[in-house]
Design a protein around this motif. Structure first.
Motif, PDB file in Angstrom:
ATOM      1  N   LEU A  12      27.782  18.131-120.119  1.00 58.15           N
ATOM      2  CA  LEU A  12      28.350  19.322-119.476  1.00 58.15           C
ATOM      3  C   LEU A  12      27.375  20.487-119.612  1.00 58.15           C
ATOM      4  O   LEU A  12      26.758  20.671-120.662  1.00 58.15           O
ATOM      5  N   ARG A  13      27.264  21.261-118.543  1.00 56.01           N
ATOM      6  CA  ARG A  13      26.513  22.514-118.588  1.00 56.01           C
ATOM      7  C   ARG A  13      27.329  23.575-117.872  1.00 56.01           C
ATOM      8  O   ARG A  13      28.300  23.267-117.161  1.00 56.01           O
ATOM      9  N   VAL A  14      26.961  24.834-118.045  1.00 53.99           N
ATOM     10  CA  VAL A  14      27.613  25.934-117.335  1.00 53.99           C
ATOM     11  C   VAL A  14      26.559  26.701-116.553  1.00 53.99           C
ATOM     12  O   VAL A  14      25.388  26.788-116.964  1.00 53.99           O
ATOM     13  N   ALA A  15      26.961  27.238-115.396  1.00 54.92           N
ATOM     14  CA  ALA A  15      26.065  28.004-114.539  1.00 54.92           C
ATOM     15  C   ALA A  15      26.739  29.320-114.176  1.00 54.92           C
ATOM     16  O   ALA A  15      27.919  29.343-113.801  1.00 54.92           O
ATOM     17  N   ASN A  16      25.996  30.403-114.271  1.00 58.30           N
ATOM     18  CA  ASN A  16      26.519  31.740-113.996  1.00 58.30           C
ATOM     19  C   ASN A  16      26.006  32.217-112.641  1.00 58.30           C
ATOM     20  O   ASN A  16      24.833  32.554-112.489  1.00 58.30           O
ATOM     21  N   VAL A  17      26.893  32.205-111.632  1.00 57.05           N
ATOM     22  CA  VAL A  17      26.530  32.701-110.306  1.00 57.05           C
ATOM     23  C   VAL A  17      27.527  33.775-109.869  1.00 57.05           C
ATOM     24  O   VAL A  17      27.836  33.920-108.689  1.00 57.05           O
ATOM     25  N   SER A  18      28.019  34.536-110.839  1.00 54.95           N
ATOM     26  CA  SER A  18      28.950  35.633-110.572  1.00 54.95           C
ATOM     27  C   SER A  18      28.229  36.956-110.832  1.00 54.95           C
ATOM     28  O   SER A  18      27.882  37.261-111.975  1.00 54.95           O
ATOM     29  N   ILE A  19      27.999  37.729-109.780  1.00 53.04           N
ATOM     30  CA  ILE A  19      27.180  38.932-109.861  1.00 53.04           C
ATOM     31  C   ILE A  19      27.736  39.960-110.839  1.00 53.04           C
ATOM     32  O   ILE A  19      26.998  40.759-111.402  1.00 53.04           O
ATOM     33  N   ASN A  20      29.037  39.927-111.092  1.00 53.99           N
ATOM     34  CA  ASN A  20      29.635  40.919-112.000  1.00 53.99           C
ATOM     35  C   ASN A  20      29.564  40.489-113.464  1.00 53.99           C
ATOM     36  O   ASN A  20      30.121  41.158-114.331  1.00 53.99           O
ATOM     37  N   VAL A  21      28.870  39.385-113.748  1.00 55.10           N
ATOM     38  CA  VAL A  21      28.728  38.910-115.128  1.00 55.10           C
ATOM     39  C   VAL A  21      27.232  38.771-115.430  1.00 55.10           C
ATOM     40  O   VAL A  21      26.626  37.732-115.147  1.00 55.10           O
ATOM     41  N   PRO A  22      26.617  39.799-115.994  1.00 58.54           N
ATOM     42  CA  PRO A  22      25.169  39.734-116.253  1.00 58.54           C
ATOM     43  C   PRO A  22      24.779  38.613-117.207  1.00 58.54           C
ATOM     44  O   PRO A  22      23.707  38.025-117.078  1.00 58.54           O
ATOM     45  N   SER A  23      25.639  38.318-118.176  1.00 58.79           N
ATOM     46  CA  SER A  23      25.338  37.277-119.153  1.00 58.79           C
ATOM     47  C   SER A  23      26.641  36.642-119.619  1.00 58.79           C
ATOM     48  O   SER A  23      27.588  37.351-119.955  1.00 58.79           O
ATOM     49  N   MET A  24      26.701  35.308-119.629  1.00 52.72           N
ATOM     50  CA  MET A  24      27.964  34.604-119.853  1.00 52.72           C
ATOM     51  C   MET A  24      27.857  33.633-121.027  1.00 52.72           C
ATOM     52  O   MET A  24      27.157  32.623-120.951  1.00 52.72           O
ATOM     53  N   PRO A  25      28.563  33.881-122.128  1.00 47.19           N
ATOM     54  CA  PRO A  25      28.691  32.859-123.170  1.00 47.19           C
ATOM     55  C   PRO A  25      29.871  31.943-122.856  1.00 47.19           C
ATOM     56  O   PRO A  25      30.763  32.298-122.092  1.00 47.19           O
ATOM     57  N   ALA A  26      29.859  30.760-123.445  1.00 49.82           N
ATOM     58  CA  ALA A  26      30.953  29.805-123.221  1.00 49.82           C
ATOM     59  C   ALA A  26      31.327  29.135-124.529  1.00 49.82           C
ATOM     60  O   ALA A  26      30.453  28.720-125.297  1.00 49.82           O
ATOM     61  N   TRP A  27      32.631  29.053-124.769  1.00 49.86           N
ATOM     62  CA  TRP A  27      33.169  28.276-125.877  1.00 49.86           C
ATOM     63  C   TRP A  27      33.813  27.026-125.299  1.00 49.86           C
ATOM     64  O   TRP A  27      34.619  27.110-124.359  1.00 49.86           O
ATOM     65  N   PRO A  61      22.289  33.904-118.408  1.00 45.87           N
ATOM     66  CA  PRO A  61      22.080  35.024-117.484  1.00 45.87           C
ATOM     67  C   PRO A  61      22.538  34.692-116.071  1.00 45.87           C
ATOM     68  O   PRO A  61      22.573  33.518-115.670  1.00 45.87           O
ATOM     69  N   PHE A  62      22.867  35.727-115.313  1.00 49.47           N
ATOM     70  CA  PHE A  62      23.229  35.557-113.912  1.00 49.47           C
ATOM     71  C   PHE A  62      22.097  34.842-113.177  1.00 49.47           C
ATOM     72  O   PHE A  62      20.929  35.156-113.325  1.00 49.47           O
ATOM     73  N   GLY A  63      22.484  33.840-112.393  1.00 45.56           N
ATOM     74  CA  GLY A  63      21.510  33.104-111.601  1.00 45.56           C
ATOM     75  C   GLY A  63      20.874  31.931-112.320  1.00 45.56           C
ATOM     76  O   GLY A  63      19.915  31.345-111.812  1.00 45.56           O
ATOM     77  N   SER A  64      21.419  31.568-113.472  1.00 49.05           N
ATOM     78  CA  SER A  64      20.822  30.462-114.222  1.00 49.05           C
ATOM     79  C   SER A  64      21.896  29.535-114.753  1.00 49.05           C
ATOM     80  O   SER A  64      23.087  29.834-114.703  1.00 49.05           O
ATOM     81  N   ALA A  65      21.448  28.391-115.272  1.00 50.93           N
ATOM     82  CA  ALA A  65      22.348  27.398-115.846  1.00 50.93           C
ATOM     83  C   ALA A  65      21.852  27.028-117.233  1.00 50.93           C
ATOM     84  O   ALA A  65      20.659  27.089-117.528  1.00 50.93           O
ATOM     85  N   SER A  66      22.784  26.630-118.069  1.00 53.17           N
ATOM     86  CA  SER A  66      22.424  26.137-119.396  1.00 53.17           C
ATOM     87  C   SER A  66      21.861  24.723-119.285  1.00 53.17           C
ATOM     88  O   SER A  66      21.906  24.096-118.226  1.00 53.17           O
ATOM     89  N   THR A  67      21.336  24.220-120.386  1.00 57.08           N
ATOM     90  CA  THR A  67      21.034  22.796-120.454  1.00 57.08           C
ATOM     91  C   THR A  67      22.343  22.022-120.616  1.00 57.08           C
ATOM     92  O   THR A  67      23.386  22.596-120.947  1.00 57.08           O
ATOM     93  N   TYR A  68      22.295  20.739-120.357  1.00 52.47           N
ATOM     94  CA  TYR A  68      23.472  19.899-120.564  1.00 52.47           C
ATOM     95  C   TYR A  68      23.673  19.660-122.059  1.00 52.47           C
ATOM     96  O   TYR A  68      22.712  19.459-122.806  1.00 52.47           O
ATOM     97  N   ILE A  69      24.926  19.677-122.474  1.00 55.83           N
ATOM     98  CA  ILE A  69      25.302  19.366-123.845  1.00 55.83           C
ATOM     99  C   ILE A  69      26.184  18.120-123.819  1.00 55.83           C
ATOM    100  O   ILE A  69      27.017  17.946-122.922  1.00 55.83           O
ATOM    101  N   THR A  70      26.006  17.248-124.791  1.00 57.16           N
ATOM    102  CA  THR A  70      26.754  15.997-124.845  1.00 57.16           C
ATOM    103  C   THR A  70      28.006  16.151-125.701  1.00 57.16           C
ATOM    104  O   THR A  70      27.954  16.705-126.807  1.00 57.16           O
ATOM    105  N   PHE A  71      29.136  15.668-125.172  1.00 55.23           N
ATOM    106  CA  PHE A  71      30.417  15.711-125.859  1.00 55.23           C
ATOM    107  C   PHE A  71      31.032  14.313-125.859  1.00 55.23           C
ATOM    108  O   PHE A  71      30.689  13.470-125.031  1.00 55.23           O
ATOM    109  N   SER A  72      31.986  14.108-126.747  1.00 56.75           N
ATOM    110  CA  SER A  72      32.798  12.893-126.704  1.00 56.75           C
ATOM    111  C   SER A  72      33.853  13.044-125.615  1.00 56.75           C
ATOM    112  O   SER A  72      34.330  14.159-125.350  1.00 56.75           O
TER     113      SER A  72
END
Length: 238
Positions: free
Chosen positions: A143-158, A176-187
Motif C-alpha cells: 500500500l502507498r498513499v498519494a497526495n493530489v489535493s491542492i489544499n493539503v501541502p503535506s499529508m501524513p497517514a496513519w 508533499p502535494f503532487g507526490s506518492a509515498s513508497t509502497y509499504i508491506t502489510f499483512s
C-alpha cells in the motif's frame, strides 16, 4: 466510518476510467513494446474527454461517492511505450489541458502507470504521473498513499488495524502535494487509514477510511481535492 471491501464485488464500483473495452490504443500493434495507462479525473465537477494516440478513449467523469468513499478497481488501457500522444479536454472545451511534458507520454515498457489531472492553484490544471507497482508481495498487501489535493501541502497517514486508535508517529510521513509515498508491506487484514489532510485530524467520524485488503494485493490511496475539502480514492494497482 467509511468502509471499502475490495473482495466484495457486490459493492458499488464507481469507475474513474472508461477504458475497459479498449484492448489497445492506436499505435501499439505491430510488435511494438507497450505499457499500461489509466487516467484519474481529480477535477471536481468537470468530466474529461481523453484521446490517446489519436483515438478517443471516451469520457472520464469525476467520480461520485458512496458513503464518503470514492473507489475504483484498476482499469488500464494498453498504449505504445516510448511515446504516445495524449490529449485531455474538459467537457465543452477544445483546449488540451495535458502539461507539455506529458503530451507525448514516454512510458517505460511493461509498466503500469496512473496519470492524475487535478487543480494545482487558482484556475490552473496540472497532472501528476505515477508508476504503479503491480508485483505482489507473497501473502501480503502493498500500500502507498498519494497526495493530489491542492489544499493539503503535506499529508501524513496513519494505517492501523481496524478499531485501533492511531498514536505516535505516522505510518507514512508527510507526503508533499503532487507526490506518492513508497509502497509499504502489510499483512492481509481490515485497516483504518487516517489521511490527516481530510481536514479532520484524527477524528474517526471524518478522517477514517476502512479497507479490507487481501493477500497479493497492491493498492494506492489517493487524496483528491473536492471543493473546500478532500476525500480518498482507493485504486488497485495489480
Amino acid at each position: 466510518m467509511r468502509v471499502l471491501k475490495f473482495n466484495d464485488r457486490t459493492t458499488r464500483i464507481v469507475l474513474l476510467i472508461i477504458f475497459g473495452a479498449w484492448g489497445c490504443a492506436v499505435g501499439c500493434s505491430g510488435g511494438s513494446q507497450s505499457a499500461m495507462l489509466r487516467v484519474v479525473n481529480g477535477i471536481w465537477g468537470s468530466p474529461l474527454n481523453v484521446t490517446i494516440g489519436g483515438a478517443s478513449a471516451g469520457s472520464v467523469p469525476y467520480s461520485s461517492c458512496v458513503n464518503g468513499v470514492c473507489t475504483a478497481l484498476s482499469e488500464y488501457v494498453t498504449v505504445k511505450s516510448g511515446g504516445v500522444n495524449l490529449v485531455v479536454e474538459q467537457e465543452g472545451s477544445s483546449t488540451n489541458i495535458v502539461p507539455s511534458q506529458f503530451q507525448n507520454l514516454n512510458l517505460q515498457p511493461n509498466t503500469r502507470n496512473t496519470i492524475v489531472f487535478c487543480p494545482v492553484g487558482g484556475t490552473a490544471i496540472g497532472a501528476f504521473l505515477f508508476q504503479d507497482d503491480d508485483t505482489p508481495a507473497a501473502n501480503s498487501v502493498k500500500l502507498r498513499v498519494a497526495n493530489v489535493s491542492i489544499n493539503v501541502p503535506s499529508m501524513p497517514a496513519w494505517i492501523v488495524v481496524s478499531g485501533t486508535q492511531p498514536s505516535g508517529n505516522p505510518t507514512i510521513a508527510n507526503v508533499p502535494f503532487g507526490s506518492a509515498s513508497t509502497y509499504i508491506t502489510f499483512s492481509p487484514n481490515t485497516y483504518d487509514i487516517y489521511l490527516v489532510g481530510l481536514n479532520c485530524g484524527l477524528d474517526s467520524n471524518c478522517g477514517d477510511v476502512t479497507a479490507t485488503l487481501q493477500a497479493n494485493q497492491n493498492v494506492t490511496v489517493y487524496l483528491l481535492w473536492e471543493g473546500n475539502g478532500s476525500r480518498p480514492t482507493i485504486l488497485a494497482d495489480n
